[in-house]
Design an enzyme around this catalytic site. Structure first.
Site, short mmCIF file in Angstrom:
data_model
loop_
_atom_site.label_atom_id
_atom_site.label_comp_id
_atom_site.label_asym_id
_atom_site.label_seq_id
_atom_site.Cartn_x
_atom_site.Cartn_y
_atom_site.Cartn_z
N THR B 1 0.84 -1.19 0.00
CA THR B 1 0.00 0.00 0.00
C THR B 1 0.88 1.26 0.00
O THR B 1 1.91 1.28 0.66
CB THR B 1 -0.88 -0.01 1.28
OG1 THR B 1 -1.61 -1.21 1.28
CG2 THR B 1 -1.80 1.19 1.32
N ARG B 29 -11.64 -10.19 -1.80
CA ARG B 29 -11.40 -9.51 -0.53
C ARG B 29 -10.89 -8.08 -0.73
O ARG B 29 -10.08 -7.80 -1.58
CB ARG B 29 -10.34 -10.31 0.25
CG ARG B 29 -9.96 -9.70 1.62
CD ARG B 29 -8.72 -8.84 1.52
NE ARG B 29 -8.28 -8.31 2.82
CZ ARG B 29 -7.33 -7.37 2.94
NH1 ARG B 29 -6.73 -6.89 1.86
NH2 ARG B 29 -6.98 -6.93 4.15
N GLY B 31 -9.53 -4.57 1.47
CA GLY B 31 -9.10 -4.09 2.78
C GLY B 31 -9.58 -2.67 3.02
O GLY B 31 -10.58 -2.25 2.47
N ASP B 32 -8.83 -1.94 3.80
CA ASP B 32 -9.28 -0.61 4.22
C ASP B 32 -9.01 0.48 3.19
O ASP B 32 -9.67 1.53 3.21
CB ASP B 32 -8.57 -0.22 5.54
CG ASP B 32 -7.05 -0.15 5.36
OD1 ASP B 32 -6.46 0.86 5.75
OD2 ASP B 32 -6.48 -1.11 4.81
N GLY B 53 -1.67 -1.46 6.33
CA GLY B 53 -1.59 -2.54 7.31
C GLY B 53 -2.68 -3.57 7.08
O GLY B 53 -3.20 -3.69 5.96
#
Lengths: 182, 133
Positions: B1, B29, B31-32, B53
């Site tokens: 990232t 999937r 993530g943030d 993270g």
């Protein structure tokens, strides 16, 4: 001291043993290049939004980081990219998720914010939108690096070992993996 | 990232994050990073934040927005707010880091992993880059 630009290139298990002086030098040089691009925009009274987009484009175009070229691979051996951007003045925001053929996902996120009524577009729909607003589209192979491909192979091997260990769990449609990679 | 937060000469903040996600991810999937308020957030009244993270912990703790809320509601500094928000990730079993820049140009770059590629540049052009703690 007043800062005007801050960047990160990911936080993970960066093993000092793998970080050769040359590799460390390459990372630091790319971070400096990205910072310089953004700083020059700010210096010319450009917008924070422009600075963020252009700075991240530098990092997306570098194979060193897990974004754009050099992104990690999914279980199926694909590169599925996510990005978001937010404007602190207007509180507008835009994001894309799961795109595979947009060279700079951060620019697609910005296009969603500025050229649509939405905030988050995903997968092939997000790719259609990116193509319609004229963003640079690339072949999926553009994102490939051997290092990331090897990373996937290692994760798959670890998963195979774990699969054997908790066969039952996996059978329950995904089961419960302790390992976050997968 | 990868991520960037900026403060321009007009006092406007902006934040951006881009990622390939997690190695070997399945089932689409996410993530943030593309979730506003979890991995990316900016508000001229307080701060611009970009996270990196284990995404699920940033989504569940709404970390990026939490940094702004802690500054807004409790009057914490950007450094206190960033540490407090990241501590929730660690406490719930996740890991990672974030970068934050407030409207005065104060920054925070906390992380609880072995390293984080990070850099900053001041209004005068003083440039800093670092990898390990």
């Amino acid at each position: 001291k007043k800062y005007v630009l801050v960047i990160h290139g990911g936080a993970g298990t960066i093993e000092p043993s793998r970080m050769t002086p040359e590799l460390e030098q390459a990372y630091k040089a790319k971070l400096k290049e990205a910072l310089t691009v953004g700083y020059e925009i700010i210096q010319k009274d450009g917008s924070a939004l422009d600075a963020v987009e252009k700075t991240i484009q530098v990092l997306e175009d570098s194979p060193l980081f897990n974004a754009g070229k050099g992104a990690v691979f999914t279980h199926e051996g694909k590169n599925e990219l996510d990005a978001a951007i937010m404007d602190g003045e207007s509180l507008r925001a835009g994001a894309v998720a799961g795109v595979k053929i947009v060279r700079n996902p951060i620019s697609a996120a910005r296009a969603v914010m500025e050229k649509s009524e939405h905030v988050l577009l995903a997968r092939d729909g997000a790719e259609d939108f990116a193509r319609q607003v004229g963003l640079t589209m690339v072949d999926p192979s553009y994102f490939y690096t051997k290092e990331r491909w090897d990373g996937l192979q290692k994760a798959l091997q670890q998963e195979a070992v774990q699969k054997k260990a908790n066969e039952t769990a996996v059978k329950l449609g995904g089961g419960h993996h302790d390992d976050k990679f997968g | 990232t990868v991520g960037c937060v900026a403060l321009d000469n007009q006092g406007n903040l902006a934040a951006g994050t881009s990622t390939g996600g997690m190695t070997n991810k399945k089932f689409g999937r996410i993530g943030d990073s593309p979730i506003i308020g979890a991995g990316t957030y900016a508000n001229n009244a307080s701060v611009a934040v970009s996270c990196t993270g284990w995404g699920e912990f940033y989504i569940r703790n709404v970390v990026a927005y939490d940094v702004a809320a802690l500054m807004d509601y409790r009057g914490l500094t950007v450094e206190e707010a960033a540490e407090t928000a990241l501590a929730k990730v660690a406490k719930s079993g996740g890991n990672g880091g974030l970068i934050a820049l407030d409207k005065e140009g104060n920054l925070a770059m906390p992380f609880n992993t072995s390293g984080m590629y990070r850099g900053a540049i001041s209004a005068e052009g003083e440039l800093e880059v670092a990898i390990f703690k």
